[in-house]
Enzyme design. Structure first.
Site, PDB file in Angstrom:
ATOM      1  N   ALA A 179      50.008  37.788  29.958  1.00 36.06           N
ATOM      2  CA  ALA A 179      50.962  38.718  29.626  1.00 36.06           C
ATOM      3  C   ALA A 179      51.083  39.921  30.785  1.00 36.06           C
ATOM      4  O   ALA A 179      50.209  40.045  31.147  1.00 36.06           O
ATOM      5  CB  ALA A 179      50.491  39.259  28.340  1.00 36.06           C
ATOM      6  N   PRO A 180      52.337  40.351  31.097  1.00 41.71           N
ATOM      7  CA  PRO A 180      53.622  39.854  30.301  1.00 41.71           C
ATOM      8  C   PRO A 180      54.060  38.580  30.408  1.00 41.71           C
ATOM      9  O   PRO A 180      55.176  38.157  29.903  1.00 41.71           O
ATOM     10  CB  PRO A 180      54.470  41.153  30.733  1.00 41.71           C
ATOM     11  CG  PRO A 180      54.052  41.399  31.964  1.00 41.71           C
ATOM     12  CD  PRO A 180      52.451  41.276  32.092  1.00 41.71           C
ATOM     13  N   GLY A 181      53.686  37.942  31.668  1.00 37.79           N
ATOM     14  CA  GLY A 181      54.258  36.460  32.133  1.00 37.79           C
ATOM     15  C   GLY A 181      54.904  36.176  33.362  1.00 37.79           C
ATOM     16  O   GLY A 181      55.441  35.210  33.623  1.00 37.79           O
ATOM     17  N   GLY A 182      54.503  37.152  34.355  1.00 38.74           N
ATOM     18  CA  GLY A 182      55.083  36.819  35.496  1.00 38.74           C
ATOM     19  C   GLY A 182      54.089  35.453  36.170  1.00 38.74           C
ATOM     20  O   GLY A 182      54.983  34.641  36.632  1.00 38.74           O
ATOM     21  N   ASP A 198      46.380  35.057  26.029  1.00 36.19           N
ATOM     22  CA  ASP A 198      46.079  36.459  26.279  1.00 36.19           C
ATOM     23  C   ASP A 198      45.946  37.182  24.730  1.00 36.19           C
ATOM     24  O   ASP A 198      46.637  36.616  23.822  1.00 36.19           O
ATOM     25  CB  ASP A 198      47.464  36.931  27.027  1.00 36.19           C
ATOM     26  CG  ASP A 198      47.070  38.141  27.578  1.00 36.19           C
ATOM     27  OD1 ASP A 198      46.741  39.222  26.880  1.00 36.19           O
ATOM     28  OD2 ASP A 198      47.329  38.136  28.669  1.00 36.19           O
ATOM     29  N   ASP A 233      44.453  35.815  35.656  1.00 34.75           N
ATOM     30  CA  ASP A 233      44.563  37.146  36.154  1.00 34.75           C
ATOM     31  C   ASP A 233      43.931  38.203  35.044  1.00 34.75           C
ATOM     32  O   ASP A 233      44.692  39.205  34.942  1.00 34.75           O
ATOM     33  CB  ASP A 233      46.088  37.192  36.287  1.00 34.75           C
ATOM     34  CG  ASP A 233      46.423  38.308  37.346  1.00 34.75           C
ATOM     35  OD1 ASP A 233      45.614  38.846  38.123  1.00 34.75           O
ATOM     36  OD2 ASP A 233      47.674  38.910  37.070  1.00 34.75           O
ATOM     37  N   LYS A 262      39.045  41.311  40.002  1.00 34.21           N
ATOM     38  CA  LYS A 262      39.431  42.626  40.067  1.00 34.21           C
ATOM     39  C   LYS A 262      38.320  43.694  39.901  1.00 34.21           C
ATOM     40  O   LYS A 262      37.519  43.581  39.450  1.00 34.21           O
ATOM     41  CB  LYS A 262      40.349  43.087  38.840  1.00 34.21           C
ATOM     42  CG  LYS A 262      41.737  42.149  38.906  1.00 34.21           C
ATOM     43  CD  LYS A 262      42.262  42.459  37.347  1.00 34.21           C
ATOM     44  CE  LYS A 262      43.491  41.374  37.286  1.00 34.21           C
ATOM     45  NZ  LYS A 262      44.544  41.669  38.119  1.00 34.21           N
TER      46      LYS A 262
HETATM   47  C1  LIG Z   1      47.242  42.066  35.008  1.00 35.13           C
HETATM   48  S1  LIG Z   1      47.599  41.408  33.529  1.00 35.13           S
HETATM   49  C2  LIG Z   1      48.012  39.990  33.710  1.00 35.13           C
HETATM   50  C3  LIG Z   1      49.432  39.909  34.479  1.00 35.13           C
HETATM   51  C4  LIG Z   1      50.124  38.557  34.528  1.00 35.13           C
HETATM   52  N1  LIG Z   1      49.226  37.382  35.403  1.00 35.13           N
HETATM   53  C5  LIG Z   1      51.330  38.523  34.619  1.00 35.13           C
HETATM   54  O1  LIG Z   1      51.808  37.839  35.863  1.00 35.13           O
HETATM   55  O2  LIG Z   1      52.246  39.017  34.291  1.00 35.13           O
HETATM   56  C6  LIG Z   1      45.945  41.342  32.772  1.00 35.13           C
HETATM   57  C7  LIG Z   1      45.969  40.662  31.299  1.00 35.13           C
HETATM   58  O3  LIG Z   1      44.754  40.531  30.980  1.00 35.13           O
HETATM   59  C8  LIG Z   1      44.688  40.520  29.509  1.00 35.13           C
HETATM   60  N2  LIG Z   1      43.121  40.449  29.113  1.00 35.13           N
HETATM   61  C9  LIG Z   1      42.345  41.060  29.124  1.00 35.13           C
HETATM   62  N3  LIG Z   1      41.331  40.899  28.560  1.00 35.13           N
HETATM   63  C10 LIG Z   1      41.465  39.613  28.050  1.00 35.13           C
HETATM   64  C11 LIG Z   1      40.894  38.406  27.350  1.00 35.13           C
HETATM   65  N4  LIG Z   1      39.673  38.676  27.070  1.00 35.13           N
HETATM   66  N5  LIG Z   1      41.332  37.286  27.283  1.00 35.13           N
HETATM   67  C12 LIG Z   1      42.569  37.353  27.351  1.00 35.13           C
HETATM   68  N6  LIG Z   1      43.418  38.065  28.093  1.00 35.13           N
HETATM   69  C13 LIG Z   1      42.852  39.277  28.529  1.00 35.13           C
HETATM   70  C14 LIG Z   1      45.571  41.632  29.345  1.00 35.13           C
HETATM   71  O4  LIG Z   1      45.757  41.549  27.908  1.00 35.13           O
HETATM   72  C15 LIG Z   1      46.430  41.616  30.302  1.00 35.13           C
HETATM   73  O5  LIG Z   1      47.898  41.186  29.739  1.00 35.13           O
END
Ligand SMILES: C[S@@+](CC[C@H](N)C(=O)[O-])C[C@H]1O[C@@H](n2cnc3c(N)ncnc32)[C@H](O)[C@@H]1O
Length: 301
Positions: A179-182, A198, A233, A262
């Site tokens: 999320a959000p989905g890029g 997610d 991610d 990260k």
């Molecule tokens: C940086 S964002 C991802 C952005 C995404 N790659 C994009 O292009 O839109 C990090 C994501 O990791 C998710 N997240 C954090 N802990 C998580 C978990 N234990 N399982 C799944 N998702 C997780 C968050 O909800 C967030 O949406």
């Protein structure tokens, strides 16, 4: 004598310096973001572009500097940390190097490219070879400003471009922390089947794209299963992400992996080294990365 030079991304000189220190590489001086060392070149994840064969040359005039460079090879990228006007004058005497943004999916340039800079108005540092196919490691794309919900897709495009591999139509993909989905947008556009995982919901526009299936759960609870591409991610501590990544690499079930590692506050060099040591994997700071590194992996199976 300078034997290697490492170009840090803007604002990431410190993690590069720390990493080089851990690898026994002493930095004698900084020239802008370029760390100059008398040690042989080493693989450094935080280096956007490593100059692997530096040479110093006297350059009493603009013409002599350009003649030196042209006498060695055709293609050069300038790194201008100082002496900007003189650098531009020298550059003007060199054959042009095409540096238009890539239209993804398009391979990285293959033409041999060297790098140079002016350490002083009359002192040229050049390297016939360097690790990045892009000028100063800057991998730029023609961006899509309306489709994806964020610019995060640029990291994935860059990782695919540097791997010289990307999902093909019909490939199966899992997108952890989607999320959000890029990233999902980038994968779905390639004609793949994407399962997103997610805890947060995806942008409804992305969730509705053909081939996208959404699971609203934790990425850490998912057991490895056969997949062409696993991309991740997730925001998590590097050590926890390392555990998750190892489960997938050791299972042999994911043919290829791209995972962002990260860091919050201090850089966890220990975890970074452990990622870099995974057989079949490599770790690098992408031009589109912030305080994070990108791990990629190709399964030997
Ligand atoms: C940086 S964002 C991802 C952005 C995404 N790659 C994009 O292009 O839109 C990090 C994501 O990791 C998710 N997240 C954090 N802990 C998580 C978990 N234990 N399982 C799944 N998702 C997780 C968050 O909800 C967030 O949406």
């Amino acid at each position: 004598m300078i034997r290697s030079a490492y170009l840090a991304a803007e604002g990431y000189e410190q993690p590069l310096l720390e990493e080089l220190g851990r690898k026994g590489v002493e930095v004698q001086a900084w020239h802008g973001r370029l760390a100059l060392s008398e040690s042989e070149p080493v693989q450094a994840a935080w280096s956007l572009d490593t100059w692997t064969a530096p040479e110093e040359h006297a350059a009493p005039s603009v013409k002599s500097a350009a003649d030196t460079l042209r006498g060695i090879q055709r293609n050069w990228a300038a790194y201008a940390a100082a002496h900007h006007r003189r650098t531009a004058l020298i550059q003007g005497r060199l054959p042009p190097v095409k540096a238009r943004p890539l239209r993804f999916p398009e391979p990285a340039p293959t033409a041999h490219l060297g790098a140079w800079t002016l350490l002083a108005p009359d002192r040229l540092l050049l390297s016939r070879s360097k690790t990045s196919p892009f000028p100063n490691g800057e991998c730029r794309f023609e961006e899509d400003r309306s489709g994806p919900p964020s610019r995060a897709y640029l990291k994935l495009w860059e990782a695919f471009t540097l791997m010289d591999a990307w999902p093909r139509p019909g490939d199966t993909c899992i997108d952890l922390g989607a999320a959000p989905g890029g990233w999902t947008w980038a994968l779905a556009r390639l004609g793949t089947s994407v399962t997103t995982v997610d805890k947060a919901p995806l942008d409804p526009r992305i969730a509705a794209m053909p081939g996208v299936t959404c699971l609203q759960e934790s990425a850490f609870g998912l057991d490895p299963h056969p997949v062409d591409w696993l991309v991740c991610d997730v925001v998590a501590y590097p050590a926890r992400l390392l555990e998750l990544t190892r489960r997938w690499t050791e299972s042999g079930l994911a043919a290829r992996i791209v995972c962002t590692v990260k860091f919050q506050g201090e850089t966890d060099h220990e975890a970074a080294a452990a990622f870099a040591a995974i057989p079949g994997g490599s770790l690098r700071h992408l031009f589109h990365n912030k305080h994070e590194l990108t791990f990629d992996f190709v399964s030997p199976c």
